[in-house]
Design a protein around this motif. Structure first.
Motif, PDB file in Angstrom:
ATOM      1  N   LEU A 350       0.820  -1.211   0.000  1.00 31.06           N
ATOM      2  CA  LEU A 350       0.000   0.000   0.000  1.00 31.06           C
ATOM      3  C   LEU A 350       0.853   1.260   0.000  1.00 31.06           C
ATOM      4  O   LEU A 350       0.481   2.262  -0.617  1.00 31.06           O
ATOM      5  CB  LEU A 350      -0.960  -0.003   1.199  1.00 31.06           C
ATOM      6  CG  LEU A 350      -1.937  -1.183   1.224  1.00 31.06           C
ATOM      7  CD1 LEU A 350      -2.848  -1.099   2.439  1.00 31.06           C
ATOM      8  CD2 LEU A 350      -2.770  -1.243  -0.048  1.00 31.06           C
ATOM      9  N   THR A 352       3.577   1.510  -1.532  1.00 33.08           N
ATOM     10  CA  THR A 352       3.992   1.644  -2.925  1.00 33.08           C
ATOM     11  C   THR A 352       2.889   2.297  -3.758  1.00 33.08           C
ATOM     12  O   THR A 352       3.164   3.128  -4.632  1.00 33.08           O
ATOM     13  CB  THR A 352       4.370   0.269  -3.490  1.00 33.08           C
ATOM     14  OG1 THR A 352       5.366  -0.307  -2.647  1.00 33.08           O
ATOM     15  CG2 THR A 352       4.913   0.380  -4.894  1.00 33.08           C
ATOM     16  N   ILE A 353       1.638   1.942  -3.467  1.00 30.37           N
ATOM     17  CA  ILE A 353       0.531   2.616  -4.170  1.00 30.37           C
ATOM     18  C   ILE A 353       0.566   4.119  -3.870  1.00 30.37           C
ATOM     19  O   ILE A 353       0.458   4.951  -4.771  1.00 30.37           O
ATOM     20  CB  ILE A 353      -0.828   2.010  -3.737  1.00 30.37           C
ATOM     21  CG1 ILE A 353      -0.939   0.572  -4.254  1.00 30.37           C
ATOM     22  CG2 ILE A 353      -1.990   2.866  -4.244  1.00 30.37           C
ATOM     23  CD1 ILE A 353      -2.219  -0.132  -3.841  1.00 30.37           C
ATOM     24  N   SER A 357       1.054   7.266  -6.559  1.00 33.27           N
ATOM     25  CA  SER A 357       0.206   8.445  -6.743  1.00 33.27           C
ATOM     26  C   SER A 357       1.021   9.706  -6.456  1.00 33.27           C
ATOM     27  O   SER A 357       0.761  10.761  -7.037  1.00 33.27           O
ATOM     28  CB  SER A 357      -1.052   8.376  -5.872  1.00 33.27           C
ATOM     29  OG  SER A 357      -0.719   8.262  -4.512  1.00 33.27           O
ATOM     30  N   HIS A 379      -3.689  10.270  -1.798  1.00 31.26           N
ATOM     31  CA  HIS A 379      -2.244  10.029  -1.844  1.00 31.26           C
ATOM     32  C   HIS A 379      -1.609  10.070  -0.455  1.00 31.26           C
ATOM     33  O   HIS A 379      -0.963   9.137  -0.030  1.00 31.26           O
ATOM     34  CB  HIS A 379      -1.563  11.050  -2.757  1.00 31.26           C
ATOM     35  CG  HIS A 379      -0.110  11.233  -2.458  1.00 31.26           C
ATOM     36  ND1 HIS A 379       0.823  10.249  -2.715  1.00 31.26           N
ATOM     37  CD2 HIS A 379       0.578  12.244  -1.867  1.00 31.26           C
ATOM     38  CE1 HIS A 379       2.012  10.666  -2.305  1.00 31.26           C
ATOM     39  NE2 HIS A 379       1.893  11.866  -1.785  1.00 31.26           N
ATOM     40  N   TYR A 382      -2.615   7.340   1.857  1.00 27.63           N
ATOM     41  CA  TYR A 382      -2.021   6.040   1.534  1.00 27.63           C
ATOM     42  C   TYR A 382      -0.586   5.918   2.030  1.00 27.63           C
ATOM     43  O   TYR A 382      -0.125   4.833   2.339  1.00 27.63           O
ATOM     44  CB  TYR A 382      -2.091   5.751   0.024  1.00 27.63           C
ATOM     45  CG  TYR A 382      -3.193   4.765  -0.281  1.00 27.63           C
ATOM     46  CD1 TYR A 382      -2.952   3.391  -0.277  1.00 27.63           C
ATOM     47  CD2 TYR A 382      -4.484   5.206  -0.509  1.00 27.63           C
ATOM     48  CE1 TYR A 382      -3.973   2.494  -0.485  1.00 27.63           C
ATOM     49  CE2 TYR A 382      -5.505   4.323  -0.730  1.00 27.63           C
ATOM     50  CZ  TYR A 382      -5.255   2.959  -0.715  1.00 27.63           C
ATOM     51  OH  TYR A 382      -6.262   2.069  -0.912  1.00 27.63           O
ATOM     52  N   ASN A 425      -8.699   0.651   2.947  1.00 27.95           N
ATOM     53  CA  ASN A 425      -8.822   0.674   1.492  1.00 27.95           C
ATOM     54  C   ASN A 425     -10.200   1.162   1.064  1.00 27.95           C
ATOM     55  O   ASN A 425     -10.322   1.893   0.073  1.00 27.95           O
ATOM     56  CB  ASN A 425      -8.538  -0.710   0.907  1.00 27.95           C
ATOM     57  CG  ASN A 425      -7.036  -0.976   0.838  1.00 27.95           C
ATOM     58  OD1 ASN A 425      -6.314  -0.272   0.132  1.00 27.95           O
ATOM     59  ND2 ASN A 425      -6.569  -1.943   1.600  1.00 27.95           N
ATOM     60  N   PHE A 429      -9.299   4.364  -1.016  1.00 30.14           N
ATOM     61  CA  PHE A 429      -9.188   4.106  -2.470  1.00 30.14           C
ATOM     62  C   PHE A 429     -10.208   4.907  -3.273  1.00 30.14           C
ATOM     63  O   PHE A 429      -9.849   5.504  -4.290  1.00 30.14           O
ATOM     64  CB  PHE A 429      -9.250   2.605  -2.788  1.00 30.14           C
ATOM     65  CG  PHE A 429      -8.411   2.274  -3.982  1.00 30.14           C
ATOM     66  CD1 PHE A 429      -7.024   2.203  -3.880  1.00 30.14           C
ATOM     67  CD2 PHE A 429      -9.000   2.107  -5.233  1.00 30.14           C
ATOM     68  CE1 PHE A 429      -6.236   1.966  -5.000  1.00 30.14           C
ATOM     69  CE2 PHE A 429      -8.204   1.867  -6.352  1.00 30.14           C
ATOM     70  CZ  PHE A 429      -6.832   1.789  -6.234  1.00 30.14           C
ATOM     71  N   HIS A 432      -9.360   8.456  -4.606  1.00 30.74           N
ATOM     72  CA  HIS A 432      -8.650   8.677  -5.867  1.00 30.74           C
ATOM     73  C   HIS A 432      -9.637   9.058  -6.965  1.00 30.74           C
ATOM     74  O   HIS A 432      -9.435  10.012  -7.714  1.00 30.74           O
ATOM     75  CB  HIS A 432      -7.927   7.406  -6.316  1.00 30.74           C
ATOM     76  CG  HIS A 432      -6.743   7.033  -5.468  1.00 30.74           C
ATOM     77  ND1 HIS A 432      -6.743   5.948  -4.619  1.00 30.74           N
ATOM     78  CD2 HIS A 432      -5.514   7.593  -5.349  1.00 30.74           C
ATOM     79  CE1 HIS A 432      -5.564   5.850  -4.028  1.00 30.74           C
ATOM     80  NE2 HIS A 432      -4.793   6.834  -4.440  1.00 30.74           N
TER      81      HIS A 432
END
Lengths: 516, 312
Positions: A350, A352-353, A357, A379, A382, A425, A429, A432
């Motif tokens: 996560l 890395t996600i 972003s 962003h 996360y 999440n 999520f 976004h």
């Protein structure tokens, strides 16, 4: 030297013991985490549906501001300092922190600072309402009177951070056991060493910028007022010169924690130790030269936009090295998935996600679209929630048996993990998508078209909040009893902290351990 | 500390202080001080009371704290390792102070070289000039603020009548900042000589040169006050004189506050030496840290002299 803790409540007031102080930092941080969480849930409750239901816009603004300030300065930073206090002396074979009395002072400033900050909620005109980034002139010309209390709270918590950082630096430079060379230090120690330098470099700059605010508000200076020849954008430059290193202050120790946990449960040594050290140092260095990527839309010269864009993208390189190393450590490992490992793997994925972003936001022309939307909110949550918060949680589960001598309840731990994982999440999520389709941040009401995403986010937020109650329950139950932990706790974990008894004795090392 | 010392011995002599009441009371004192200051600034009648009570308490705790640290060292409780921790602590504390000044220097450079010209319409960033501040031209020091350029006599944000900038090399002898620079640079030298005397165990020389340093510090502070009084009364230069007044007074003001603290530190060291005979030729970090601090405020002054006065 006393051989055990003193009796009674004054033990905590007068202590000079790194474990006592570490525990106080961790409990304080958890209390602030819950307080900041309540603010967040007020925000999510209001945003559950379009329209104004629960709070007035004025209070909504106070909630977004206080949520950010409390989480950044009250929850995440003190939690890492708490872990540093508990673990660094044990990890380097030191008897205690280098400057034990100052250590206690660093802690005890914080409850006062946050009492002062929280009291602004009950003041005439309300709490600070200008966002945690407190941009001038919102925070100067148009601020509520409580801003003065906010400024002084920032001053004293900054003093606390600087003293804490100096203590950590002195401990690491001066207190290592014989044979514990710099390149043998655990990565948690290394990442904190570098973080401490970031802290003493930028907390004074934060003090400087709030001082300029104070003078603009009360003494008629015009730092942030163009009428007198100043510039509101000056505020943003000085703030983000502090602010960008600050976000790495909140993530570098996290890197250290997962770098300790992943090798244990992959049963392989950490891949690329020295590259981890150099990557951390590179990230810290770059953090000083990228600040203006927070202000691409403010009207900078093109050369500035380009320079800050490329420097920012460069950060992806050392960060990529780290992610590669964690994945490679797990590769062909004989992995098990205890709670700390679950949180650590979720961290890698996560975070890395959140990093990706971030890379999207770093592209200056694209940022004109994303700026001040929920995409930015997605962003940084996360990188902060599954980044900072998950790593702290992983660290607590990993070291808790060493601290109190009992194993936590694994089933409850895993339930906590999955609830938190799904909750976060669900919360972040959808942001976004809401952001990409244009939903602005920091507003109490929104267009009907964002209704579905917001409803999902709000449900997720309450789920995530509930998971933390389970965490609290699990930790308290572990402290009070449970299966006895062995000295090693895990299977062949690396590090000096596993060579001492569980629970760790009040004064860990009476004689310096020999490190080969 | 010599580097060839046996590590093991150091660690076994490590001294963990007993419990201490100092930190919690220092926190309460600090809290009351800032709580009082904030209330005071917001016009609350009880503010000054909290502020002064807190400051007194804070000063009292710090006084005791330093006394305890000194007496621990005199009793021989401090291992070489702990002494080194104090050295590291002081060094990085000074670094944090450097960064505090960096924020204000950064603000000065930004406003002077970037924001000012943009306000005056230079380049792509200057598009707003005609609309918001017509007629503003950037010069440093900013004597005519954007508000004055656009609104004339009705302007509320006004610049100074005169500034403190370089009057030309020929006039330096009658220019107070030049003498202040001379005084502060000299004091750094005298401080260094005092340090050398102490290392040679020459107590008399140490006291003389240290006393001289303190006097120079006091002279600097007096001249600086004189300069401020002159600025306020005769030059129309105040905190409210636009961005020039703001940067001038915050930079020199925070420096002056640091000089005051540094002078106080050196004075305490002087009294410790004269009255109590403290410090040994090989054990005098109390003095040494005060001298580091003194050299640091001196270096900041050189930066100020160049960027606030000479190239002002």
């Amino acid at each position: 030297m006393a051989h055990g803790p003193a009796k009674g409540f004054t033990r905590w007031l007068y202590t000079t013991n790194h474990k006592d102080i570490g525990s106080m930092y961790l409990w304080f941080s958890f209390a602030m985490f819950l307080l900041g969480g309540v603010f967040a849930l007020v925000i999510r409750a209001e945003l559950f549906e379009p329209g104004l239901q629960i709070v007035e816009p004025e209070l909504f603004n106070q909630m977004t501001t206080m949520h950010g300030l409390v989480m950044v300065f009250g929850a995440v930073m003190p939690a890492f300092v708490g872990l540093a206090n508990w673990m660094i002396p044990m990890m380097i074979g030191a008897p205690d922190m280098a400057l034990p009395r100052m250590n206690n002072w660093s802690f005890w400033i914080l409850p006062f600072a946050f009492a002062m900050m929280t009291s602004t909620l009950f003041m005439e005109g309300g709490a600070p309402n200008f966002g945690w980034t407190f941009y001038a002139p919102l925070s100067t010309t148009y601020a509520p009177p409580s801003v003065t209390f906010f400024i002084f709270a920032v001053h004293i918590m900054g003093a606390s951070s600087i003293m804490g950082a100096i203590n950590i630096i002195a401990t690491i430079m001066n207190m290592r056991a014989p044979g514990m060379t710099y390149m043998k230090m655990p990565l948690f120690v290394w990442t904190w060493f570098i973080t401490a330098y970031l802290l003493i470099a930028v907390m004074p700059v934060l003090a400087g910028v709030v001082t300029m605010m104070l003078f603009d508000i009360h003494f008629g200076t015009s730092f942030f007022d163009a009428a007198g020849g100043g510039d509101p954008v000056l505020f943003q430059h000085v703030f983000w010169f502090f602010g960008h290193p600050e976000v790495y202050i909140m993530i570098l120790p996290a890197f250290g924690i997962v770098s300790a946990i992943i090798p244990t449960f992959a049963r392989k040594p950490l891949f690329g130790y020295s590259s981890m050290v150099y990557a951390t140092a590179s990230i810290a260095f770059l953090s000083f030269v990228v600040w203006a990527h927070h202000m691409f839309t403010v009207g900078m010269p093109l050369a500035g936009e380009l320079a800050f864009m490329y420097m920012t993208m460069l950060i992806a390189v050392p960060t990529g090295v780290k992610v590669f190393n964690w994945v490679t450590t797990m590769f062909k490992g004989s992995m098990t998935f205890e709670t700390p490992m679950l949180f650590s793997i979720a961290f890698v994925i996560l975070f890395t996600i959140g990093g990706f972003s971030g890379l999207m936001l770093a592209i200056a022309p694209a940022d004109f679209q994303y700026h001040d939307t929920y995409f930015v909110v997605a962003h940084f949550h996360y990188v902060l929630v599954p980044g900072a918060i998950f790593s702290i949680t992983a660290g607590v589960y990993y070291w808790l048996p060493k601290w109190c001598g009992n194993m936590y309840n694994e089933t409850m731990g895993k339930t906590h993990f999955w609830t938190a994982f799904i909750g976060l999440n669900l919360t972040f999520f959808p942001m976004h998508f809401a952001g990409l389709s244009g939903m602005p941040r920091r507003i109490p009401d929104y267009n009907m078209m964002f209704a579905d995403w917001n409803m999902i986010s709000s449900v997720g937020a309450f789920l995530f909040g509930a998971a933390q109650i389970l965490f609290l329950f699990n930790v308290i139950a572990t402290i009070r009893g449970g299966k006895k932990a062995t000295d090693e706790v895990w299977e062949n974990p690396e590090g000096l902290e596993w060579t001492v008894a569980s629970p760790a004795p009040y004064h860990t090392f009476s004689k310096p351990p020999q490190v080969s | 500390m010599s580097s060839n010392q046996d590590n093991t011995v150091e660690h076994e002599e490590y001294y963990v202080p007993e419990q201490s009441k100092l930190p919690i009371f220092a926190s309460i004192g600090l809290f009351l001080t800032v709580w009082g200051a904030a209330n005071w600034l917001n016009g609350d009648a009880n503010g000054p009371m909290y502020f002064f009570a807190g400051s007194l308490m804070f000063a009292f705790v710090l006084w005791n704290w330093f006394s305890i640290v000194i007496s621990e060292n005199i009793q021989g409780l401090n291992s070489p390792q702990l002494k080194k921790s104090y050295v590291i602590g002081m060094a990085w504390f000074i670094f944090s102070e450097v960064m505090f000044f960096a924020a204000f220097f950064g603000a000065l450079f930004y406003v002077r070289s970037l924001a000012g010209p943009w306000l005056a319409g230079e380049g792509e960033q200057g598009l707003g000039n005609d609309l918001i501040w017509p007629g503003y031209e950037h010069e440093w020091p900013v004597m005519t603020t954007p508000d004055m350029a656009a609104n004339g006599d009705s302007a509320t944000m006004r610049g100074p009548e005169q500034n403190m900038s370089n009057p030309g090399l020929a006039n330096w002898l009658g220019w107070l900042p030049f003498w202040n620079t001379a005084i502060l640079l000299t004091s750094s030298v005298t401080c260094h000589i005092a340090h050398g005397a102490l290392k040679k165990d020459n107590r008399r020389q140490f006291n003389i040169w240290l006393g001289l340093t303190v006097l120079l510090g006091i002279a600097f502070i007096i001249l600086q006050i004189e300069e401020y009084v002159h600025a306020y009364n005769e030059m129309g230069l105040t905190l409210e004189s636009g961005i020039y007044g703001a940067t001038f007074f915050l930079l020199t003001g925070f420096h002056g506050a640091h000089v005051t603290l540094g002078t106080f530190m050196l004075l305490v060291m002087f009294l410790r030496s004269v009255l109590k005979g403290h410090f040994k030729s090989d054990d005098h970090f109390g003095f040494e840290s005060a001298s580091w601090y003194w050299h640091f405020v001196d270096v900041v002054w050189v930066g100020l002299f160049l960027y606030v006065y000479v190239f002002g």
